[in-house]
Design an enzyme around this catalytic site. Sequence first.
Site, PDB file in Angstrom:
ATOM      1  N   GLU A 147     -21.253   7.871 -36.078  1.00  0.00           N
ATOM      2  CA  GLU A 147     -22.282   8.569 -36.854  1.00  0.00           C
ATOM      3  C   GLU A 147     -23.521   8.852 -36.018  1.00  0.00           C
ATOM      4  O   GLU A 147     -24.136   9.920 -36.136  1.00  0.00           O
ATOM      5  CB  GLU A 147     -22.653   7.750 -38.095  1.00  0.00           C
ATOM      6  CG  GLU A 147     -21.522   7.545 -39.099  1.00  0.00           C
ATOM      7  CD  GLU A 147     -21.153   8.811 -39.858  1.00  0.00           C
ATOM      8  OE1 GLU A 147     -21.822   9.837 -39.655  1.00  0.00           O
ATOM      9  OE2 GLU A 147     -20.189   8.767 -40.638  1.00  0.00           O
ATOM     10  N   ASP A 294      -9.646  13.428 -38.853  1.00  0.00           N
ATOM     11  CA  ASP A 294     -10.024  14.838 -38.925  1.00  0.00           C
ATOM     12  C   ASP A 294     -10.649  15.418 -37.658  1.00  0.00           C
ATOM     13  O   ASP A 294     -10.110  16.322 -37.022  1.00  0.00           O
ATOM     14  CB  ASP A 294     -10.948  15.062 -40.129  1.00  0.00           C
ATOM     15  CG  ASP A 294     -12.093  14.059 -40.211  1.00  0.00           C
ATOM     16  OD1 ASP A 294     -12.211  13.194 -39.331  1.00  0.00           O
ATOM     17  OD2 ASP A 294     -12.889  14.143 -41.180  1.00  0.00           O
ATOM     18  N   GLU A 388     -13.804  13.034 -54.102  1.00  0.00           N
ATOM     19  CA  GLU A 388     -13.543  12.382 -52.820  1.00  0.00           C
ATOM     20  C   GLU A 388     -12.057  12.264 -52.546  1.00  0.00           C
ATOM     21  O   GLU A 388     -11.624  12.292 -51.401  1.00  0.00           O
ATOM     22  CB  GLU A 388     -14.181  10.986 -52.786  1.00  0.00           C
ATOM     23  CG  GLU A 388     -15.626  10.970 -52.360  1.00  0.00           C
ATOM     24  CD  GLU A 388     -15.834  11.382 -50.914  1.00  0.00           C
ATOM     25  OE1 GLU A 388     -15.988  10.496 -50.052  1.00  0.00           O
ATOM     26  OE2 GLU A 388     -15.834  12.599 -50.630  1.00  0.00           O
ATOM     27  N   GLU A 406     -17.703  20.333 -46.106  1.00  0.00           N
ATOM     28  CA  GLU A 406     -16.513  20.833 -45.415  1.00  0.00           C
ATOM     29  C   GLU A 406     -15.904  22.072 -46.079  1.00  0.00           C
ATOM     30  O   GLU A 406     -15.417  22.981 -45.395  1.00  0.00           O
ATOM     31  CB  GLU A 406     -15.464  19.722 -45.307  1.00  0.00           C
ATOM     32  CG  GLU A 406     -15.767  18.669 -44.270  1.00  0.00           C
ATOM     33  CD  GLU A 406     -16.829  17.684 -44.734  1.00  0.00           C
ATOM     34  OE1 GLU A 406     -17.401  16.981 -43.879  1.00  0.00           O
ATOM     35  OE2 GLU A 406     -17.090  17.617 -45.952  1.00  0.00           O
TER      36      GLU A 406
END
EC number: 3.2.1.-
Length: 936
Positions: A147, A294, A388, A406
């Site tokens: 992150e 991803d 989610e 996204e």
Amino acid sequence: MSEAGGGPGCGSPVPQRAPWSLVAATAALCLVSATSVWTAGAAPMSKEEKQKLGNQVLEMFDHAYGNYMEHAYPADELMPLTCRGRVRGQEPSRGDVDDALGKFSLTLIDSLDTLVVLNKTKEFEDAVRKVLKDVNLDNDVVVSVFETNIRVLGGLLGGHSLAIMLKEKGEYMQWYNDELLQMAKQLGYKLLPAFNTTSGLPYPRINLKFGIRKPEARTGTETDTCTACAGTLILEFAALSRFTGATIFEEYARKALDFLWEKRQRSSNLVGVTINIHTGDWVRKDSGVGAGIDSYYEYLLKAYVLLGDDSFLERFNTHYDAIMRYISQPPLLLDVHIHKPMLNARTWMDALLAFFPGLQVLKGDIRPAIETHEMLYQVIKKHNFLPEAFTTDFRVHWAQHPLRPEFAESTYFLYKATGDPYYLEVGKTLIENLNKYARVPCGFAAMKDVRTGSHEDRMDSFFLAEMFKYLYLLFADKEDIIFDIEDYIFTTEAHLLPLWLSTTNQSISKKNTTSEYTELDDSNFDWTCPNTQILFPNDPLYAQSIREPLKNVVDKSCPRGIIRVEESFRSGAKPPLRARDFMATNPEHLEILKKMGVSLIHLKDGRVQLVQHAIQAASSIDAEDGLRFMQEMIELSSQQQKEQQLPPRAVQIVSHPFFGRVVLTAGPAQFGLDLSKHKETRGFVASSKPYNGCSELTNPEAVVGKIALIQRGQCMFAEKARNIQNAGAIGGIVIDDNEGSSSDTAPLFQMAGDGKDTDDIKIPMLFLFSKEGSIILDAIREYEEVEVLLSDKAKDRDPEMENEEQASSENDSQNQSAEQMTSSSQDVDLVDQESPEENSVNSHAESAESFSPAEMDNAASISPSEQNSHLIETHETTKLDGECTDLDNQIQEQSETEEDSSPNVSWGKKVQPIDSILADWNEDIEAFEMMEKDEL
């Protein structure tokens, strides 16, 4: 999470070893020019309406950013419901989510380049000054390497990229002298100690001040990291090296990517979700394109674009071929096992996979991008936001929505690739939903539950970094942006890095190591820019023709099975077996299953597993019947669980010397006295004879007025309950016959009825696993008289009994013995006598046991997850496009335990001695050895 772009030369071949500038300009950026070939489709949106929507996005950003600066800055994030900043350590911990917070004004740094994209150059200049003046990167706080890299390092580099661009233009940032780059370099060096592993994979967390492994660092003991966490570094680290000339950053990021590539599963070319950073062993061996993996795939393709190293493209193409072969089941993207890629690992999808259509646009594979995007849009239209996680039949699995960007990202890139105004309407829907459902006075609040519309006091930094950027670009014309967006690549956090970095400070060796690991099929590698005539084969309605069959995919059931039943009735033939009629003990039904290619497997723990192999069916019609039967079984199981879901119960030992300190987690029954609505049942326990309780008891005098102990197996739960009730018992506890089973390692059972009317059962019934049940049995052997309390939750300990205990030295001695016994098992939960009201369910279990409606004991499973979680996990690969054409599927009901699941309910801290820990380790080692053996 995808690439921006458009450029000249689309459709022209690119030499395999062309100079990087040519490769980047054509292969990476040509898709946007496909816009020019789109002439029809959805009704065109007027320039005025596009401008109006663009201005609306600007106003929304001002609302979010302005409230952050007013109410939260310099805190990392805004809490929009309480209008204050979220500071690490000052708010209750949210677990791993808080690892993004480092007391470095996260939202401000993450928003820097968004300000420039939205043409807020004055605000950008002010923001840069604030970052340089106020932000400290030397805080004693443990943060996520992943992150911090994508949000903070990426934010600083994106800000630097646009700062030097503005400076060159001569109007703004004339004072700027690479200060953001120097901060980025400082942060880069702070992250480097995380790579101090034998594999080169970074530790998942690091202390900004003390690094790794030092006592004061409070980190460095982790052994696992996610694939995306280790594989989403190359863009930021390589850009830092290219900007500064310090090659160490790019070298470390390349080494991590090389290691992940080497550890891929060689037969499937897939990677798992979680990997051991020291050994390279896969910890979680499921594979997909969503959470945990991803951006690893994204960065392989984009590393090729930014760095010009064709080995990254070869690796991406190899993975992409495997994804489309095993994971892609248009319009679905379902996780599979890396060693058994034909077997689905779950029947639900997470929201993070919504980036993948955008990545497919960059790849040039438009058709599946359109299909998956349309499916996601249908889910959004049903729930207003993308949950989610949602199941293959498009029901909510996890109901939260933290305002993820996204889907907006993929919408933008599909519009750039197709020019279809349909995607402008999709963007308009996103804007309307955000304003209608997420907007609050102090910003935009994440959705706690998309079904109820409840909010969460949370506005993540990525909302400002990505959402508004993509939405604004969707509606903006080229003249609305003060720089050429096509000269930049988007990172996974939508930060902008200039493509000219490809020719700067190229000191890293570009040796192609891919061929060292595998022989590659040349057909995987496309060295030409995607040709618009291939993307849209002379048909301006191409995208619309792909979307049309999916318009009702979320609400439409599979029609061909219905037609088949109707045809059977008309012809006079016997209609196919329906799931609601199936009986596992009926030989005729089992024969029909065999004909349909469905196998029924009885597991050791009493569950029944159903697996379909369409190729084993007697005919294509039987295979289709089998597919429909499996879909019905999934729906029936899920419906029964949803209708009859009950929370866990408690068995509390209240007699001397325990006095309520020992609380055992118990599974409820769907019949008998409901302990949540009636007063708890208290009584002494006694074993029934026969112990299985499957016939009339031979010792009714022993159980009358007591709570009977019976063993699971050999007959239905309801039958056991009737037999002990007839003998005069006031309650029953069923103890699992699977030796060693425990609520620590398995989801709790919810005991189902026998398919008949169970209103005659008036006593409460609870289920204990073997280890918990043995605690009661051991107590009986030692103390003879054992009294328990059956209730919906643990009760306060009895103060009078406690006083008597303190007054008796004999009791003191026995208490020590009892405490030793309770501490000898990891399944005993100790109740805090001062805070009984805090006994709450804290797990978010994803585990679920499968069951057949007619299995022995009829054991349905429950897990103490949030109230609306789906409890039946069924592995299927069914196309839900209304055509039911994909028959060579495996649909399997089995339990699935995710990494973050916690299937047992805990009311306090557990005491676990070293012998118990060693025993558990041995069990785990044996289990892993068996798994490896099976996979080999």
